[in-house]
Motif scaffolding. Sequence first.
Motif, PDB file in Angstrom:
ATOM      1  N   PRO A 183       4.725   0.488 -12.648  1.00  0.00           N
ATOM      2  CA  PRO A 183       5.416   0.558 -11.208  1.00  0.00           C
ATOM      3  C   PRO A 183       3.145  -0.528 -10.786  1.00  0.00           C
ATOM      4  O   PRO A 183       3.867  -0.942  -9.271  1.00  0.00           O
ATOM      5  CB  PRO A 183       5.245   1.654 -10.884  1.00  0.00           C
ATOM      6  CG  PRO A 183       5.948   2.661 -12.576  1.00  0.00           C
ATOM      7  CD  PRO A 183       5.286   1.594 -13.207  1.00  0.00           C
ATOM      8  N   HIS A 184       2.244  -0.839 -10.775  1.00  0.00           N
ATOM      9  CA  HIS A 184       0.887  -1.230 -10.716  1.00  0.00           C
ATOM     10  C   HIS A 184       1.578  -2.893 -10.608  1.00  0.00           C
ATOM     11  O   HIS A 184       0.388  -3.068 -10.623  1.00  0.00           O
ATOM     12  CB  HIS A 184       0.196  -0.620 -11.527  1.00  0.00           C
ATOM     13  CG  HIS A 184       0.054  -1.074 -12.939  1.00  0.00           C
ATOM     14  ND1 HIS A 184       0.921  -0.876 -14.193  1.00  0.00           N
ATOM     15  CD2 HIS A 184      -0.903  -1.811 -12.917  1.00  0.00           C
ATOM     16  CE1 HIS A 184       0.254  -0.849 -14.689  1.00  0.00           C
ATOM     17  NE2 HIS A 184      -0.845  -2.202 -14.508  1.00  0.00           N
ATOM     18  N   VAL A 185       2.248  -3.480 -11.621  1.00  0.00           N
ATOM     19  CA  VAL A 185       2.685  -4.921 -11.043  1.00  0.00           C
ATOM     20  C   VAL A 185       3.778  -5.011 -10.498  1.00  0.00           C
ATOM     21  O   VAL A 185       4.870  -4.574 -10.437  1.00  0.00           O
ATOM     22  CB  VAL A 185       2.873  -5.008 -12.491  1.00  0.00           C
ATOM     23  CG1 VAL A 185       2.786  -6.758 -12.620  1.00  0.00           C
ATOM     24  CG2 VAL A 185       1.663  -4.591 -13.686  1.00  0.00           C
ATOM     25  N   ASN A 186       3.017  -5.908  -9.910  1.00  0.00           N
ATOM     26  CA  ASN A 186       3.776  -7.025  -8.784  1.00  0.00           C
ATOM     27  C   ASN A 186       3.891  -8.451  -8.786  1.00  0.00           C
ATOM     28  O   ASN A 186       3.287  -9.132  -9.087  1.00  0.00           O
ATOM     29  CB  ASN A 186       3.587  -6.659  -7.409  1.00  0.00           C
ATOM     30  CG  ASN A 186       5.166  -7.395  -6.213  1.00  0.00           C
ATOM     31  OD1 ASN A 186       5.923  -7.487  -6.646  1.00  0.00           O
ATOM     32  ND2 ASN A 186       4.301  -7.938  -4.678  1.00  0.00           N
ATOM     33  N   LEU A 187       5.045  -9.117  -9.241  1.00  0.00           N
ATOM     34  CA  LEU A 187       5.356 -10.464  -9.869  1.00  0.00           C
ATOM     35  C   LEU A 187       5.742 -10.459  -8.502  1.00  0.00           C
ATOM     36  O   LEU A 187       6.881 -10.752  -7.573  1.00  0.00           O
ATOM     37  CB  LEU A 187       6.255 -10.933 -10.560  1.00  0.00           C
ATOM     38  CG  LEU A 187       5.915 -10.070 -12.075  1.00  0.00           C
ATOM     39  CD1 LEU A 187       7.195 -10.827 -12.759  1.00  0.00           C
ATOM     40  CD2 LEU A 187       5.097 -11.084 -12.633  1.00  0.00           C
TER      41      LEU A 187
ATOM     42  N   PRO B 101       1.262  -1.354  -0.023  1.00  0.00           N
ATOM     43  CA  PRO B 101       0.236  -0.122  -0.166  1.00  0.00           C
ATOM     44  C   PRO B 101       1.295   1.418   0.043  1.00  0.00           C
ATOM     45  O   PRO B 101       0.084   2.538  -0.545  1.00  0.00           O
ATOM     46  CB  PRO B 101      -1.161   0.145   1.443  1.00  0.00           C
ATOM     47  CG  PRO B 101      -0.545  -1.853   1.829  1.00  0.00           C
ATOM     48  CD  PRO B 101       0.784  -2.308   1.337  1.00  0.00           C
ATOM     49  N   ARG B 102       2.175   0.977   0.259  1.00  0.00           N
ATOM     50  CA  ARG B 102       2.993   2.333   0.167  1.00  0.00           C
ATOM     51  C   ARG B 102       3.816   2.134  -0.873  1.00  0.00           C
ATOM     52  O   ARG B 102       4.639   3.166  -0.712  1.00  0.00           O
ATOM     53  CB  ARG B 102       3.902   2.271   1.479  1.00  0.00           C
ATOM     54  CG  ARG B 102       3.179   2.594   2.903  1.00  0.00           C
ATOM     55  CD  ARG B 102       3.104   1.922   4.330  1.00  0.00           C
ATOM     56  NE  ARG B 102       4.749   2.881   4.355  1.00  0.00           N
ATOM     57  CZ  ARG B 102       5.077   2.906   5.504  1.00  0.00           C
ATOM     58  NH1 ARG B 102       5.090   1.704   6.639  1.00  0.00           N
ATOM     59  NH2 ARG B 102       6.405   4.223   6.132  1.00  0.00           N
ATOM     60  N   ASP B 103       3.271   1.521  -2.140  1.00  0.00           N
ATOM     61  CA  ASP B 103       4.132   1.190  -3.293  1.00  0.00           C
ATOM     62  C   ASP B 103       5.895   0.857  -3.234  1.00  0.00           C
ATOM     63  O   ASP B 103       5.382   1.300  -4.428  1.00  0.00           O
ATOM     64  CB  ASP B 103       4.032   2.520  -4.082  1.00  0.00           C
ATOM     65  CG  ASP B 103       2.902   3.168  -4.491  1.00  0.00           C
ATOM     66  OD1 ASP B 103       2.173   2.721  -5.037  1.00  0.00           O
ATOM     67  OD2 ASP B 103       2.481   4.393  -4.086  1.00  0.00           O
ATOM     68  N   VAL B 104       5.858  -0.364  -2.620  1.00  0.00           N
ATOM     69  CA  VAL B 104       6.573  -0.745  -2.683  1.00  0.00           C
ATOM     70  C   VAL B 104       6.149  -2.373  -3.041  1.00  0.00           C
ATOM     71  O   VAL B 104       5.222  -3.240  -2.460  1.00  0.00           O
ATOM     72  CB  VAL B 104       7.691  -0.928  -1.228  1.00  0.00           C
ATOM     73  CG1 VAL B 104       8.790  -1.868  -0.902  1.00  0.00           C
ATOM     74  CG2 VAL B 104       7.836   0.612  -0.592  1.00  0.00           C
ATOM     75  N   ARG B 105       7.151  -2.270  -4.568  1.00  0.00           N
ATOM     76  CA  ARG B 105       6.687  -3.936  -5.188  1.00  0.00           C
ATOM     77  C   ARG B 105       7.395  -5.522  -4.448  1.00  0.00           C
ATOM     78  O   ARG B 105       8.824  -4.638  -4.092  1.00  0.00           O
ATOM     79  CB  ARG B 105       6.674  -4.036  -6.321  1.00  0.00           C
ATOM     80  CG  ARG B 105       6.336  -2.994  -6.464  1.00  0.00           C
ATOM     81  CD  ARG B 105       6.140  -3.412  -8.166  1.00  0.00           C
ATOM     82  NE  ARG B 105       8.126  -3.011  -8.763  1.00  0.00           N
ATOM     83  CZ  ARG B 105       7.427  -2.780 -10.200  1.00  0.00           C
ATOM     84  NH1 ARG B 105       6.960  -3.197 -10.929  1.00  0.00           N
ATOM     85  NH2 ARG B 105       8.826  -2.675 -10.454  1.00  0.00           N
ATOM     86  N   VAL B 106       7.870  -6.508  -3.755  1.00  0.00           N
ATOM     87  CA  VAL B 106       8.134  -7.248  -2.617  1.00  0.00           C
ATOM     88  C   VAL B 106       7.834  -8.106  -3.261  1.00  0.00           C
ATOM     89  O   VAL B 106       6.632  -8.809  -4.131  1.00  0.00           O
ATOM     90  CB  VAL B 106       7.573  -7.279  -1.615  1.00  0.00           C
ATOM     91  CG1 VAL B 106       8.439  -8.817  -1.320  1.00  0.00           C
ATOM     92  CG2 VAL B 106       7.709  -5.642  -0.862  1.00  0.00           C
ATOM     93  N   THR B 107       9.025  -8.821  -3.631  1.00  0.00           N
ATOM     94  CA  THR B 107       8.990 -10.153  -4.665  1.00  0.00           C
ATOM     95  C   THR B 107      10.201 -11.199  -4.317  1.00  0.00           C
ATOM     96  O   THR B 107      11.281 -10.611  -3.695  1.00  0.00           O
ATOM     97  CB  THR B 107       9.433  -9.730  -6.423  1.00  0.00           C
ATOM     98  OG1 THR B 107       8.676  -8.588  -6.588  1.00  0.00           O
ATOM     99  CG2 THR B 107      10.000 -10.924  -7.486  1.00  0.00           C
ATOM    100  N   ASN B 108       9.989 -12.491  -4.224  1.00  0.00           N
ATOM    101  CA  ASN B 108      10.255 -13.397  -3.531  1.00  0.00           C
ATOM    102  C   ASN B 108      10.698 -14.414  -4.611  1.00  0.00           C
ATOM    103  O   ASN B 108       9.866 -15.004  -5.755  1.00  0.00           O
ATOM    104  CB  ASN B 108       9.670 -14.540  -2.803  1.00  0.00           C
ATOM    105  CG  ASN B 108       9.588 -15.685  -1.821  1.00  0.00           C
ATOM    106  OD1 ASN B 108       8.985 -16.651  -2.446  1.00  0.00           O
ATOM    107  ND2 ASN B 108      10.899 -15.056  -1.899  1.00  0.00           N
ATOM    108  N   ILE B 109      11.673 -14.559  -5.220  1.00  0.00           N
ATOM    109  CA  ILE B 109      12.546 -15.265  -6.692  1.00  0.00           C
ATOM    110  C   ILE B 109      13.409 -17.002  -5.373  1.00  0.00           C
ATOM    111  O   ILE B 109      13.550 -16.865  -4.538  1.00  0.00           O
ATOM    112  CB  ILE B 109      13.260 -14.612  -7.062  1.00  0.00           C
ATOM    113  CG1 ILE B 109      13.225 -13.926  -7.799  1.00  0.00           C
ATOM    114  CG2 ILE B 109      13.367 -15.704  -7.866  1.00  0.00           C
ATOM    115  CD1 ILE B 109      13.647 -12.939  -8.369  1.00  0.00           C
ATOM    116  N   GLU B 110      12.575 -17.783  -6.090  1.00  0.00           N
ATOM    117  CA  GLU B 110      12.372 -18.617  -5.621  1.00  0.00           C
ATOM    118  C   GLU B 110      13.273 -19.879  -6.506  1.00  0.00           C
ATOM    119  O   GLU B 110      12.765 -21.271  -7.398  1.00  0.00           O
ATOM    120  CB  GLU B 110      11.818 -19.900  -4.798  1.00  0.00           C
ATOM    121  CG  GLU B 110      10.896 -19.248  -3.770  1.00  0.00           C
ATOM    122  CD  GLU B 110       9.861 -19.822  -3.130  1.00  0.00           C
ATOM    123  OE1 GLU B 110       9.712 -18.775  -1.697  1.00  0.00           O
ATOM    124  OE2 GLU B 110       8.727 -20.129  -4.063  1.00  0.00           O
TER     125      GLU B 110
END
Length: 143
Positions: free
Chosen positions: A128-132, A71-80
């Motif tokens: 910016p609005h897309v978070n994988l 909600p604060r425009d930080v995208r968090v992506t977890n790569i495995e």
Amino acid sequence: MDGRGRIEEHLTGLVAFGGRLPGEAGDGRSADLVDISSIAAHVAFPGYAVHGAAKAALTQLSTTLRAELGPRDVRVTNIEPGLTDTELGQHVDIPALSQQLQGMFEVIDALSADEIADVVGFVTSRPPHVNLRQVIVLPTRQA
């Protein structure tokens, strides 16, 4: 490295760094937090209990940070990633496990650090609005 060190290695940096990102994302800018976990977060590998537990905790922490920071425009992506040519093999001090890991490298064309970096580049280059949120990357021969 002992179990405590392994857990600290995987979690402490993410916790410290994640808290600084909302300030970076202000004024209409976005920020990215990408962590590298492992398929060991989901698949049990006998002999690697602490490694798997640390990676599972990292994946869960990433999920929670995504909920807090999104909600604060930080995208968090977890790569495995699956089998990747890293220094992990150098830390295996049980001969049978070391031989098993070496055997995997002989039959599976492991991922490289550059290939994982390419995935990081891809996920952070999205609008910016897309978070994988989570990407599992495996060598083709690793089921």
